[in-house]
Design an enzyme around this catalytic site. Structure first.
Site, short mmCIF file in Angstrom:
data_model
loop_
_atom_site.label_atom_id
_atom_site.label_comp_id
_atom_site.label_asym_id
_atom_site.label_seq_id
_atom_site.Cartn_x
_atom_site.Cartn_y
_atom_site.Cartn_z
N GLU A 139 2.31 0.38 -5.69
CA GLU A 139 0.89 0.80 -6.31
C GLU A 139 0.47 2.22 -6.73
OE1 GLU A 139 -1.10 -2.63 -3.16
OE2 GLU A 139 -1.58 -0.44 -2.83
N HIS B 190 -5.16 1.90 5.14
CA HIS B 190 -6.76 2.32 5.01
C HIS B 190 -7.50 2.29 5.91
CE1 HIS B 190 -7.02 2.25 0.60
NE2 HIS B 190 -5.81 1.30 0.59
N ARG C 14 -11.07 1.46 5.08
CA ARG C 14 -11.34 0.04 5.16
C ARG C 14 -11.30 -0.48 6.41
NH1 ARG C 14 -6.48 -2.89 2.15
NH2 ARG C 14 -7.31 -1.70 0.48
N ASP D 169 -7.73 4.51 -2.68
CA ASP D 169 -7.22 3.91 -3.98
C ASP D 169 -8.20 4.48 -5.10
OD1 ASP D 169 -5.51 2.34 -2.54
OD2 ASP D 169 -6.67 0.66 -2.31
N HIS E 256 -2.55 4.15 -4.91
CA HIS E 256 -2.58 4.22 -3.53
C HIS E 256 -1.89 5.56 -2.80
CE1 HIS E 256 -2.43 2.02 0.48
NE2 HIS E 256 -1.45 3.09 0.81
#
Length: 217
Positions: A191, A126, A81, A133, A194
Site C-alpha cells: 500500500e 493502526h 484505528r 494512511d 500506509h
C-alpha cells in the site's frame, strides 16, 4: 515477539488530535463514512477525526512542515484505528456475503484474498496508534497528487514499487515515501499510502478506545 492485548488498551493518555499538531492537515476519515471497502461506517469511528500517539504526531508534523515549503499539504484517510474496527473488518470478511463495494475497492480479488494478500490484517498496526494512511495535496492545483491508484484500492497497482503506472505517478509515490522515511516512518510493500513510525511507543499494545475527542485523557 508476538503482540498481545494488555490492560492499557483503553488508555488514551498517550494520544493527541492530529489537527492540533498540524492545523493545516486535511482529513477525509473514510471509515467514519460509508465510502469504504465495506460500505458502512466502521465500529469505533464516532467522529471523523484523526488521532495518533504524540510521538507519531510530532514526526508527521515534521513531514508536513517539509512538504508545505514545497507547496503540499498532507491529507489523511486513517490514523489510529480501534481494535473493534479491525474486528468489524474480520467479521465482514468471514461472515458477511455483502460485496457491494467490490467494483470500487477490490475488483480483481475475492474477499478472502484481502486477508491472504495482506491488504487487511487481523491485528492492525493502526491499533497501536502510530500508523497513518495519507497522501499529498497540491495547494496550487487544489487536488490530490496523482499516485496512480486511489486509497484502499486493493490491487497490485497500489504496491509502492509497481511499475505499470506513469513515471510521474511513480515519482509522486517515491516523493511521499522518501519524506516519510526521512522523518522516521517505514512503508509497507502493498500500500503506497500506509506508514508506521519506526520507533513507535506502543509496539505490543492494541488500543480499543473509540475515535472521539471526548475519549482523550
Amino acid at each position: 515477539m508476538k503482540a498481545e492485548y494488555i490492560s492499557e488498551e483503553m488508555d488514551s493518555s498517550g494520544f493527541v488530535v492530529l489537527a492540533d499538531y498540524i492545523p493545516g492537515i486535511i482529513q477525509e476519515i473514510r471509515y467514519h463514512s460509508t465510502y469504504n471497502f465495506i460500505g458502512d461506517r466502521i465500529d469505533g469511528y464516532e467522529e471523523p477525526v484523526a488521532l495518533l500517539t504524540k510521538e507519531a504526531a510530532r514526526a508527521l508534523k515534521s513531514v508536513s512542515n517539509e512538504m508545505m515549503v514545497q507547496g503540499y499539504r498532507l491529507k489523511v484517510y486513517d490514523a489510529y484505528r480501534p481494535a473493534r474496527a479491525v474486528k468489524h473488518f474480520v467479521l465482514w470478511g468471514i461472515e458477511d456475503t455483502d460485496i457491494r463495494m467490490k467494483p470500487y475497492f477490490y475488483p480483481d480479488l475475492e474477499k478472502q484474498e484481502l486477508f491472504v494478500k495482506g491488504y487487511i490484517a487481523k491485528n492492525s498496526s493502526h491499533s497501536k496508534g502510530s500508523t497513518v494512511d495519507l497522501t499529498l495535496f497540491d495547494m496550487k492545483s487544489g487536488k490530490e497528487v496523482d499516485m496512480g491508484s486511489p486509497f484502499d484500492h486493493f490491487s497490485e497497482v497500489s504496491h509502492p514499487d509497481y511499475k505499470g503506472i506513469t513515471d510521474e505517478q511513480y515519482e509522486n509515490r517515491m516523493a511521499l515515501q522518501k519524506v516519510m522515511i526521512r522523518n522516521g516512518f517505514k512503508p509497507i510493500d502493498c500500500e503506497w499510502w500506509h506508514f508506521t513510525l519506526e520507533n513507535e511507543p506502543y509496539p505490543e499494545t492494541y488500543f480499543d478506545f473509540p475515535i472521539s475527542i471526548k475519549y482523550l485523557k
